[in-house]
Design an enzyme around this catalytic site. Structure first.
Site, short mmCIF file in Angstrom:
data_model
loop_
_atom_site.label_atom_id
_atom_site.label_comp_id
_atom_site.label_asym_id
_atom_site.label_seq_id
_atom_site.Cartn_x
_atom_site.Cartn_y
_atom_site.Cartn_z
N LYS A 57 0.87 -1.19 0.00
CA LYS A 57 0.00 0.00 0.00
C LYS A 57 0.90 1.22 0.00
O LYS A 57 1.96 1.21 0.63
CB LYS A 57 -0.89 0.02 1.25
CG LYS A 57 -2.00 -1.02 1.22
CD LYS A 57 -2.92 -0.82 2.41
CE LYS A 57 -4.05 -1.86 2.39
NZ LYS A 57 -4.93 -1.72 3.56
N HIS B 12 0.51 6.06 3.51
CA HIS B 12 -0.63 6.95 3.76
C HIS B 12 -0.25 7.98 4.83
O HIS B 12 0.59 7.74 5.68
CB HIS B 12 -1.83 6.12 4.24
CG HIS B 12 -3.13 6.86 4.19
ND1 HIS B 12 -3.58 7.60 5.25
CD2 HIS B 12 -4.03 7.00 3.21
CE1 HIS B 12 -4.74 8.16 4.92
NE2 HIS B 12 -5.04 7.82 3.69
N HIS C 100 0.19 7.25 8.58
CA HIS C 100 1.44 6.74 9.17
C HIS C 100 2.46 7.85 9.41
O HIS C 100 3.51 7.61 10.01
CB HIS C 100 2.05 5.67 8.26
CG HIS C 100 1.21 4.44 8.16
ND1 HIS C 100 1.14 3.50 9.16
CD2 HIS C 100 0.37 4.02 7.19
CE1 HIS C 100 0.30 2.54 8.79
NE2 HIS C 100 -0.19 2.82 7.61
#
Length: 578
Positions: free
Chosen positions: A140, A143, A146
């Site tokens: 992923k 984002h 984080h």
């Protein structure tokens, strides 16, 4: 350290009157915060700290009486020039020339160790600290969710290392679980090797969105996902090879992002490391009679007689996030034996870590007391100007481009060797300070307008102050030592306020190291920058007589040094031109 010298001198005098060891009094002597009201005392002693802690509230009025009695018995000397009382405090003003000379001398001598070479830290045992932070999910894109874990963990690690602890920075990747069953099945159906090579995380993100949508409409895809995850847990070569490929390309991309953030890790771990060890946890729970099974075969544990059951194993025997965290904690303690193990995650995981720590206690691990969760709130409204779903790289790019735009339109912009790198550092400072100004546990509303202001309480203002003071040094020359500096030239209210503020730095670091709150350092540096701006305006260096210019330059150089030190602890790289 300067503050220590003055505290010890005051403590020695108090010790004779109170008949207490001076070392027991030092921590009750604090530097007085600088206020807008102007000059005040430099230190205050809290009389309540030496009154019997068991005394009732009825005897509280006696504190003021005892404060006045104590102040009368104290005498001014070569160090203390004035003594008076406040509400429950005895206040001490240090000889003004001695104050200026001692503080600046200490800043120049200690350099990056100023504030750390303090008796507030001297009795502190040096510990082994393991900090788990950042922890994105592989396959992923990184984002913004984080970002907070990454910069908070980095700040805790920086400060812990600075005060002498041995720190291990660990990135515990989300690289196992049913989502990889879904991604594996999805890639086999929708994936493209070509797209994976050109833009790996973007392609995996697209595949994940596609397969999630498809699984809602087709039960068969859910079965394929479960089947793929079972193959992973059984170490079937084809499934493991695909998963490993996802993991490798993810870490490569993350390392590029961490480089932009100025963050590095000692170790990359992940849930996948504990897939087999989690089976040992289940056996331990079973052997202690803690593991129960539902009719469907799900493994559960009760933390108390009346509590709800916690799932620790799927009905097909595969591990869960909770079980893998238990295995990871035990493994880290076995291998590293840290004195403190800190987890930095958002506050939605508070109950998860309470459960982890409770189960470890039930399993008989006394070291659970050394485990600590540092939770933080959510960032709301962090979007790019296009209003898109936000990935961290987009936010860093946006901050950088907005700084470049503002620089292009500003009249005072200095030429930089690398405008892009400078803009990146300013943008990151803006993001970090916006994040660190409040309590970590609080949610906050993100605003691009607020975050990039150059005059408000922002990271841009800190960078601007640092660059401005650096420019002053370039223009007027650097001072290497303060032995020839005349402290009588630093008696203006603005100079004294700055020196008084420098006195408090060790107390701020101590407070921040105890509660893991970066806001203490941020607010201290913002105040330092405002005081420096006022002093810079009223106390010119250029055009002043040499003796006055030298003293003022010493003061501004000391301020820039502390500003740079504090910024680095927060994870900010100071810029010299902007």
């Amino acid at each position: 350290m300067a503050a220590c010298r003055f505290r010890r001198s005051i403590a020695a005098q108090l010790s004779r009157i109170l008949e207490m060891p001076p070392e027991n009094l030092v921590k009750s002597i604090c530097a007085v915060p600088v206020t807008k009201k102007g000059q005040a005392a430099d230190f205050q002693f809290f009389v309540s700290s030496v009154i019997d802690a068991n005394s009732s509230d009825d005897s509280r009025p006696d504190i003021q009486l005892q404060t006045q009695r104590l102040a009368k018995e104290l005498k001014c000397d070569a160090v203390v020039s004035e003594i008076n009382t406040g509400e429950g405090t005895v206040n001490f003003t240090i000889n003004r020339e001695l104050l200026a000379k001692t503080v600046l001398q200490q800043v120049f001598e200690d350099g990056s160790q100023y504030g750390i070479k303090s008796e507030l830290f001297s009795g502190l045992p040096k510990r082994k600290i393991l900090i788990e932070f950042s922890s994105p999910n592989i396959a992923k894109k990184f984002h913004v969710g984080h970002l907070r874990s990454t910069i908070i963990g980095n700040y805790i690690a920086n400060l812990s290392e600075a005060i002498g602890h041995h720190v291990t920075r660990m990135n515990y990747l989300g690289d196992w679980g049913m989502q990889f069953g879904l991604l594996g099945a999805g890639f086999q159906r929708f994936g493209s090797e070509e797209k994976l090579k050109s833009n790996p995380l973007q392609h995996l993100f697209e595949v994940y969105v596609q397969v999630n949508k498809a699984s809602e409409e087709d039960e068969n895809i859910k079965k394929l996902a479960q089947d793929f995850f079972r193959k992973l847990e059984a170490h079937e070569e084809q499934a493991v090879s695909l998963w490993q490929h996802f993991r490798d390309v993810s870490i490569e991309e993350y390392i590029r992002t961490y480089k932009r953030l100025g963050v590095c890790f000692d170790e990359y771990s992940g849930e996948s490391f504990y897939q087999e060890k989690s089976q040992e946890i289940l056996k331990m729970l079973d052997s202690k009679g803690l593991l129960k099974k539902t009719k469907e075969g799900t493994g559960i544990v009760y933390l108390s007689e009346k509590g709800s059951p916690l799932a620790v194993m799927r009905s097909d025997g595969t591990s869960l996030y909770l079980t893998r965290d238990l295995a990871a904690a035990i493994d880290r303690m076995d291998k590293c034996n840290p004195d403190t193990m800190i987890y930095v995650t958002d506050k939605s995981q508070i109950s998860h870590f309470q459960q982890v720590f409770q189960i470890l206690k039930l399993l008989g691990y006394e070291w659970t007391e050394r485990c600590q969760h540092v939770p933080f709130g959510r960032v709301q409204g962090m979007k790019t100007r296009k209003g898109e779903v936000v990935f961290l790289e987009d936010v860093l790019d946006e901050a950088c481009s907005m700084v470049l735009e503002k620089s292009a339109s500003a009249k005072t912009t200095k030429e930089c060797e690398d405008p892009l790198e400078t803009a990146e550092r300013i943008g990151l400072a803006a993001l970090i300070v916006q994040d660190f100004k409040g309590l970590l546990s609080s949610d906050y509303q993100f605003s691009w307008d607020r975050v990039l202001q150059s005059r408000g309480d922002t990271g841009v203002f800190l960078q601007y102050t640092h660059a401005r003071l650096h420019s002053l040094e370039e223009m007027c020359g650097r001072i290497d030592q303060v032995s020839h500096m005349n402290p009588a030239c630093l008696q203006d209210p603005q100079a004294i306020s700055l020196i008084q503020h420098l006195l408090r730095y060790d107390e701020i670091l101590c407070q921040s190291s105890q509660d893991h709150q970066p806001k203490h350092i941020v607010n201290y540096l913002l105040k330092l920058s405002h005081l420096a701006a006022a002093a810079h305006k009223m106390l010119p260096v250029k055009g002043s007589v040499p003796e006055l210019a030298e003293a003022r330059l010493c003061l501004f150089q000391a301020v820039r040094s502390i500003l740079a030190n504090g910024m680095k602890l927060l994870g900010i790289t100071p810029v010299n031109r902007m």
